[in-house]
Design a protein around this motif. Structure first.
Motif, PDB file in Angstrom:
ATOM      1  N   ALA A   1      -9.787   3.732  -8.984  1.00  0.00           N
ATOM      2  CA  ALA A   1     -10.499   4.696  -8.145  1.00  0.00           C
ATOM      3  C   ALA A   1     -11.161   3.960  -6.989  1.00  0.00           C
ATOM      4  CB  ALA A   1     -11.546   5.437  -8.971  1.00  0.00           C
ATOM      5  N   ASP A   2     -10.616   4.153  -5.797  1.00  0.00           N
ATOM      6  CA  ASP A   2     -11.108   3.442  -4.610  1.00  0.00           C
ATOM      7  C   ASP A   2     -11.988   4.387  -3.781  1.00  0.00           C
ATOM      8  OD1 ASP A   2     -11.574   1.912  -2.412  1.00  0.00           O
ATOM      9  OD2 ASP A   2      -9.470   1.510  -1.948  1.00  0.00           O
ATOM     10  N   PHE A   3     -13.302   4.160  -3.830  1.00  0.00           N
ATOM     11  CA  PHE A   3     -14.248   4.987  -3.091  1.00  0.00           C
ATOM     12  C   PHE A   3     -14.679   4.321  -1.778  1.00  0.00           C
ATOM     13  CE2 PHE A   3     -15.008   5.916  -7.678  1.00  0.00           C
ATOM     14  CZ  PHE A   3     -14.538   7.230  -7.674  1.00  0.00           C
ATOM     15  N   SER A   4     -13.971   3.262  -1.373  1.00  0.00           N
ATOM     16  CA  SER A   4     -14.399   2.515  -0.190  1.00  0.00           C
ATOM     17  C   SER A   4     -14.229   3.315   1.101  1.00  0.00           C
ATOM     18  CB  SER A   4     -13.626   1.191  -0.089  1.00  0.00           C
ATOM     19  OG  SER A   4     -12.240   1.430   0.087  1.00  0.00           O
ATOM     20  N   ARG A   5     -13.347   4.306   1.114  1.00  0.00           N
ATOM     21  CA  ARG A   5     -13.117   5.062   2.347  1.00  0.00           C
ATOM     22  C   ARG A   5     -14.082   6.232   2.516  1.00  0.00           C
ATOM     23  NH1 ARG A   5      -9.235   6.841  -1.232  1.00  0.00           N
ATOM     24  NH2 ARG A   5      -8.805   9.093  -1.351  1.00  0.00           N
ATOM     25  N   TYR A   6     -14.920   6.475   1.519  1.00  0.00           N
ATOM     26  CA  TYR A   6     -15.843   7.602   1.599  1.00  0.00           C
ATOM     27  C   TYR A   6     -17.217   7.141   2.101  1.00  0.00           C
ATOM     28  CZ  TYR A   6     -12.411   9.893  -1.444  1.00  0.00           C
ATOM     29  OH  TYR A   6     -11.258  10.411  -1.978  1.00  0.00           O
ATOM     30  N   PRO A   7     -17.808   7.840   3.045  1.00  0.00           N
ATOM     31  CA  PRO A   7     -19.157   7.481   3.494  1.00  0.00           C
ATOM     32  C   PRO A   7     -20.200   7.824   2.435  1.00  0.00           C
ATOM     33  CG  PRO A   7     -18.413   9.474   4.600  1.00  0.00           C
ATOM     34  CD  PRO A   7     -17.237   8.953   3.833  1.00  0.00           C
ATOM     35  N   VAL A   8     -21.313   7.111   2.476  1.00  0.00           N
ATOM     36  CA  VAL A   8     -22.424   7.419   1.572  1.00  0.00           C
ATOM     37  C   VAL A   8     -22.828   8.884   1.762  1.00  0.00           C
ATOM     38  CG1 VAL A   8     -24.838   6.918   1.060  1.00  0.00           C
ATOM     39  CG2 VAL A   8     -23.239   5.044   1.476  1.00  0.00           C
ATOM     40  N   GLY A   9     -23.058   9.557   0.649  1.00  0.00           N
ATOM     41  CA  GLY A   9     -23.393  10.976   0.679  1.00  0.00           C
ATOM     42  C   GLY A   9     -22.227  11.874   0.319  1.00  0.00           C
ATOM     43  N   THR A  10     -21.025  11.309   0.277  1.00  0.00           N
ATOM     44  CA  THR A  10     -19.845  12.106  -0.078  1.00  0.00           C
ATOM     45  C   THR A  10     -19.936  12.572  -1.524  1.00  0.00           C
ATOM     46  OG1 THR A  10     -18.453  10.903   1.489  1.00  0.00           O
ATOM     47  CG2 THR A  10     -17.325  12.092  -0.287  1.00  0.00           C
ATOM     48  N   GLN A  11     -19.538  13.807  -1.752  1.00  0.00           N
ATOM     49  CA  GLN A  11     -19.426  14.338  -3.106  1.00  0.00           C
ATOM     50  C   GLN A  11     -17.987  14.791  -3.325  1.00  0.00           C
ATOM     51  OE1 GLN A  11     -22.452  17.070  -4.505  1.00  0.00           O
ATOM     52  NE2 GLN A  11     -23.817  16.507  -2.836  1.00  0.00           N
ATOM     53  N   LEU A  12     -17.441  14.417  -4.433  1.00  0.00           N
ATOM     54  CA  LEU A  12     -16.137  14.922  -4.845  1.00  0.00           C
ATOM     55  C   LEU A  12     -16.155  15.081  -6.349  1.00  0.00           C
ATOM     56  CD1 LEU A  12     -13.404  12.163  -4.883  1.00  0.00           C
ATOM     57  CD2 LEU A  12     -15.715  11.634  -4.142  1.00  0.00           C
ATOM     58  N   SER A  13     -15.120  15.635  -6.881  1.00  0.00           N
ATOM     59  CA  SER A  13     -15.112  15.885  -8.323  1.00  0.00           C
ATOM     60  C   SER A  13     -13.770  15.515  -8.918  1.00  0.00           C
ATOM     61  CB  SER A  13     -15.452  17.347  -8.623  1.00  0.00           C
ATOM     62  OG  SER A  13     -14.503  18.211  -8.037  1.00  0.00           O
ATOM     63  N   LEU A  14     -13.802  15.227 -10.202  1.00  0.00           N
ATOM     64  CA  LEU A  14     -12.593  15.088 -11.000  1.00  0.00           C
ATOM     65  C   LEU A  14     -12.385  16.423 -11.678  1.00  0.00           C
ATOM     66  CD1 LEU A  14     -10.374  13.142 -12.005  1.00  0.00           C
ATOM     67  CD2 LEU A  14     -11.856  12.624 -13.957  1.00  0.00           C
TER      68      LEU A  14
END
Length: 573
Positions: free
Chosen positions: A321-334
């Motif tokens: 799971a690579d979260f490096s492309r998301y800016p701080v504050g991003t919310q997503l879900s599984l």
């Protein structure tokens, strides 16, 4: 929670009356799961059982094992919700000798501690049963001797201890442990008795995967709670048993509304489907592909991308799971995406809540009957003749939320190669042209069966005897057994060595449902559990090496297993 009403005549027509009546007759009785007893088969040798009531935390002779662990099944209370505690059964452990990190408790959960072992270690685990009924522990996915595998013949009573001792032969991977008493696996796992077992080795460590706080275990389960925040098992009685239990609350690591806070970097997510019968179709909410690096038997040879990942009960997947492309504050879900779940109608679970015997109130003494059906609805004949839905199988829902909370600069590239996996040549199989066929079906008068048979504690049929040091192909064929609940998915688990999936085929009747899950199968690498959809044939190839004795194969829908959809196979020299 929704309640739908359906009368008995309508229900029998949907289910296929004769089959339904026979199936219900096979579920006896509602409040008890008596262990099956049989006379020992003449081909079966009964090894001795190491049971004691002496001090379970006293180390044995030092120096003859690399790690020794005391593991206890206890009654406890845990704050799953903030307003009041929930009674649970859970594993607690401590290291008696060896590396201190061999036992790592998970905070604020009923789940057992993570056991961390290394390939090649000699391990001793002293399991002490402190719950008010018989139990035994199975090391799911490990290749161990028959006496160390947690066969239900070796159950120990309250206050007794079973001593396991084995070498860790498995490659690095995400395994797990749970009870395995016949007829009681479902309720004991449901009450909280389960934990992860992680194996590491040099090959895994050389890959450079995320570790430490960036190596995250995620155990997925579902439960029903009453108004007092107590777990309720089988709130709809016999129908929950026939279909498999489904809850109305999704738990991740034993917690509802799970929120994972992450940094802008890569994580290794180790996902276990620890539910009794729920199937998950996992996907990211933003449509990003699921990058899979491992499954039941450890790392794959190389990463694979899937639009979604299907996990049946007992299966595991490791996700990059690579979260490096998301800016701080991003919310997503599984999320768990929708899929066609055969054997269900009316948007829910066919026949749930038909008042077949009530539920189990899961208190400290496992009180039976009169449990709360769903949230505040009483099941059973004495309650409302309604149709009480949990979250239906195949319905979409959120599994967990991810919140990107901090920025880091560390970047880890996705390895092109993860491990070495040598395919087992089909030519190695002694039965390559005539696979050992296992029919998964609903049999009148017996319920769920394997080749028309149900579990017998010590017996094996002639076609369940395997020669030591041979390789075989087994074919699991889900033939169903008629309309309705006779056509359900079955996750098939084999004890002992892991297998490789050879092929899948599906008939015309089952193809439409199969198409909604097939792209999420992670059949690469080594497996110990495989989902078999209605109308599907799955062929697997495996070796039967190192150990003789009595092992199990069964459906890992725990209610089906407890009803007897489980058989022995005997490995003999």
């Amino acid at each position: 929670m929704k309640t739908k009403r359906i009368n008995r005549r309508q229900f029998l027509r949907v289910m296929g009356g004769g089959l339904f009546a026979a199936a219900i007759a096979a579920c006896r009785p509602a409040s008890v799961f008596p262990p099956t007893t049989t006379t020992a088969d003449s081909r079966t040798v009964l090894p001795s059982v190491v049971v004691s009531s002496s001090n379970p935390t006293a180390p044995s002779t030092p120096g003859n094992v690399d790690v020794e662990i005391a593991l206890r099944a206890v009654q406890d209370e845990i704050a799953i919700f903030p307003d009041r505690p929930t009674r649970v059964w859970r594993f607690v452990g401590e290291v008696l000798s060896g590396p201190a990190d061999a036992v790592r408790p998970l905070p604020d959960t009923y789940l057992g501690p993570i056991l961390h072992l290394r390939r090649g270690q000699r391990v001793r685990i002293r399991f002490t049963n402190e719950i008010p009924e018989e139990s035994i522990v199975h090391w799911h996915g490990l290749h161990v001797p028959a006496t160390m595998d947690g066969h239900p013949r070796y159950v120990v009573g309250p206050g007794e201890t079973y001593v396991y001792e084995f070498d860790v032969l498995n490659r690095a991977g995400t395994y797990w442990y749970h009870p395995h008493p016949h007829g009681r696996t479902g309720p004991q796992v449901y009450m909280g008795l389960a934990g992860l077992l992680l194996v590491s080795d040099g090959e895994e460590q050389s890959v450079g995967l995320p570790d430490g706080e960036f190596d995250i275990p995620l155990v997925l389960q579902d439960r029903v709670f009453d108004e007092q925040r107590q777990m309720v098992y089988l709130p709809n009685g016999q129908m929950d048993r026939m279909m498999g239990f489904l809850g109305d609350t999704i738990l991740v690591n034993g917690k509802p509304d799970y929120r994972l806070e992450v940094a802008t970097r890569v994580y290794r997510l180790r996902v276990l489907n620890g539910s009794n019968s729920r199937i998950y179709k996992l996907a990211w909410s933003d449509g990003s592909p699921m990058v899979v690096i491992g499954n039941d038997g450890g790392l794959l040879a190389r990463p694979v991308e899937k639009p979604y990942v299907v996990l049946a009960p007992g299966e595991r997947a490791e996700i990059w799971a690579d979260f490096s492309r998301y800016p701080v504050g991003t919310q997503l879900s599984l999320r768990s995406l929708p899929f066609t779940a055969p054997g269900t109608v009316m948007g829910g679970n066919m026949g749930r809540g038909m008042g077949m015997g009530g539920g189990m109130g899961m208190g400290g003494g496992m009180g039976m009957g009169g449990g709360m059906g769903g949230r505040g609805r009483r099941g059973g004949m004495g309650g409302r003749r309604g149709f009480t839905e949990a979250i239906p199988q195949g319905t979409a829902f959120t599994v967990l939320e991810v919140q990107v909370t901090r920025e880091v600069t560390e970047r880890i590239p996705l390895p092109a190669r993860l491990s070495t996996i040598t395919p087992i040549p089909l030519s190695d199989a002694v039965n390559a042209n005539a696979p050992r066929r296992i029919r998964l079906s609903m049999t009148p008068g017996k319920g769920w069966t394997l080749n028309g048979r149900t579990f017998e504690m010590l017996a094996v049929a002639d076609d369940e005897i395997v020669r030591l040091n041979t390789t075989e192909v087994w074919e699991f064929h889900n033939v169903g057994g008629g309309m309705g609940m006779g056509m359900l998915p079955h996750p098939m688990h084999m004890h002992g060595e892991q297998f490789q999936v050879v092929r899948r085929d599906v008939d015309a009747a089952g193809r439409a449902a199969w198409e909604t899950v097939k792209d999420g199968y992670v059949d690469e690498g080594w497996k110990d559990t495989v989902l078999v959809m209605p109308g599907e044939r799955v062929q697997v190839i495996r070796r039967f090496a190192d150990f003789t004795g009595l092992f199990l194969y069964h459906c890992h829908n725990l209610e089906h297993e407890d009803m007897g959809m489980m058989r022995n196979f005997l490995v003999q020299a």
